[in-house]
Design a protein around this motif. Structure first.
Motif, mmCIF file in Angstrom:
data_model
loop_
_atom_site.group_PDB
_atom_site.id
_atom_site.type_symbol
_atom_site.label_atom_id
_atom_site.label_comp_id
_atom_site.label_asym_id
_atom_site.label_seq_id
_atom_site.Cartn_x
_atom_site.Cartn_y
_atom_site.Cartn_z
ATOM 1 N N MET A 46 0.822 -1.208 0.000
ATOM 2 C CA MET A 46 0.000 0.000 0.000
ATOM 3 C C MET A 46 0.862 1.266 0.000
ATOM 4 N N ALA A 47 1.977 1.234 0.725
ATOM 5 C CA ALA A 47 2.877 2.398 0.756
ATOM 6 C C ALA A 47 3.589 2.585 -0.579
ATOM 7 N N ALA A 48 3.842 1.482 -1.283
ATOM 8 C CA ALA A 48 4.567 1.544 -2.557
ATOM 9 C C ALA A 48 3.651 1.710 -3.764
ATOM 10 N N ALA A 49 2.333 1.655 -3.545
ATOM 11 C CA ALA A 49 1.394 1.776 -4.666
ATOM 12 C C ALA A 49 1.543 3.141 -5.328
ATOM 13 N N PRO A 52 0.342 6.205 -3.645
ATOM 14 C CA PRO A 52 0.402 5.472 -2.377
ATOM 15 C C PRO A 52 -0.953 5.457 -1.660
ATOM 16 N N LEU A 53 -1.194 4.387 -0.925
ATOM 17 C CA LEU A 53 -2.404 4.261 -0.111
ATOM 18 C C LEU A 53 -2.081 4.305 1.380
ATOM 19 N N LEU A 61 -2.808 4.719 7.079
ATOM 20 C CA LEU A 61 -3.161 4.874 5.678
ATOM 21 C C LEU A 61 -3.348 6.353 5.403
ATOM 22 N N ASN A 62 -3.369 6.720 4.137
ATOM 23 C CA ASN A 62 -3.701 8.089 3.782
ATOM 24 C C ASN A 62 -5.189 8.122 3.411
ATOM 25 N N THR A 63 -5.671 9.259 2.980
ATOM 26 C CA THR A 63 -7.099 9.386 2.678
ATOM 27 C C THR A 63 -7.550 8.349 1.658
ATOM 28 N N THR A 67 -10.153 5.363 2.423
ATOM 29 C CA THR A 67 -11.351 5.279 1.578
ATOM 30 C C THR A 67 -11.485 3.880 0.997
ATOM 31 N N GLU A 68 -10.372 3.313 0.528
ATOM 32 C CA GLU A 68 -10.400 1.954 -0.022
ATOM 33 C C GLU A 68 -10.833 0.943 1.045
ATOM 34 N N MET A 69 -10.314 1.105 2.258
ATOM 35 C CA MET A 69 -10.680 0.178 3.330
ATOM 36 C C MET A 69 -12.138 0.370 3.748
ATOM 37 N N ALA A 70 -12.624 1.602 3.758
ATOM 38 C CA ALA A 70 -14.032 1.848 4.074
ATOM 39 C C ALA A 70 -14.926 1.191 3.032
#
Length: 92
Positions: A46-49, A52-53, A61-63, A67-70
Motif C-alpha cells: 500500500m505504501a509503494a502503490a 500510495p495508499l 493509511l492516507n485518505t 477510503t479503499e478500506m471503508a
C-alpha cells in the motif's frame, strides 16, 4: 523470509487474536482489517502503490487508503447482510 521491508510489532498478532476471541465469546461481529488489507506485507504494498495508499510510517493509511478500506468494509457488511437476508427468506 517474507520480503517485507516493514514488520509488524511482535505483540500485534496477540492483540488481533484477543480481539477475535472476545468477539467470538460475545457473539459479536469481527472484521479482520489485516486480512482485508491483503495480509502479510500489505502495508508495504500500500505504501509503494502509485499513488500510495499508506503513509511512509507503515502504520497509517492516507485518505485514499482509508477510503479503499471503508469501501471494503461496506462491501463485506452488505454481503453479510445479503447472506443473512437470504437465510431469513428461506426458513420454513
Amino acid at each position: 523470509g517474507s520480503g517485507c521491508r516493514w514488520h509488524e510489532p511482535p505483540s500485534l498478532a496477540a492483540v488481533r487474536r484477543a480481539q477475535f476471541q472476545a468477539a467470538a465469546a460475545h457473539r459479536w461481529g469481527f472484521w479482520d482489517w489485516a486480512a482485508a488489507m491483503g495480509g502479510i506485507c500489505a502495508i508495504d504494498r500500500m505504501a509503494a502503490a502509485a499513488p500510495p495508499l499508506a503513509m511512509p510510517d507503515h502504520v497509517h493509511l492516507n485518505t485514499a487508503g482509508y477510503t479503499e478500506m471503508a469501501d471494503a468494509l461496506f462491501s463485506d457488511l452488505m454481503n453479510a447482510y445479503d447472506h443473512w437476508q437470504a437465510g431469513r427468506h428461506h426458513r420454513p
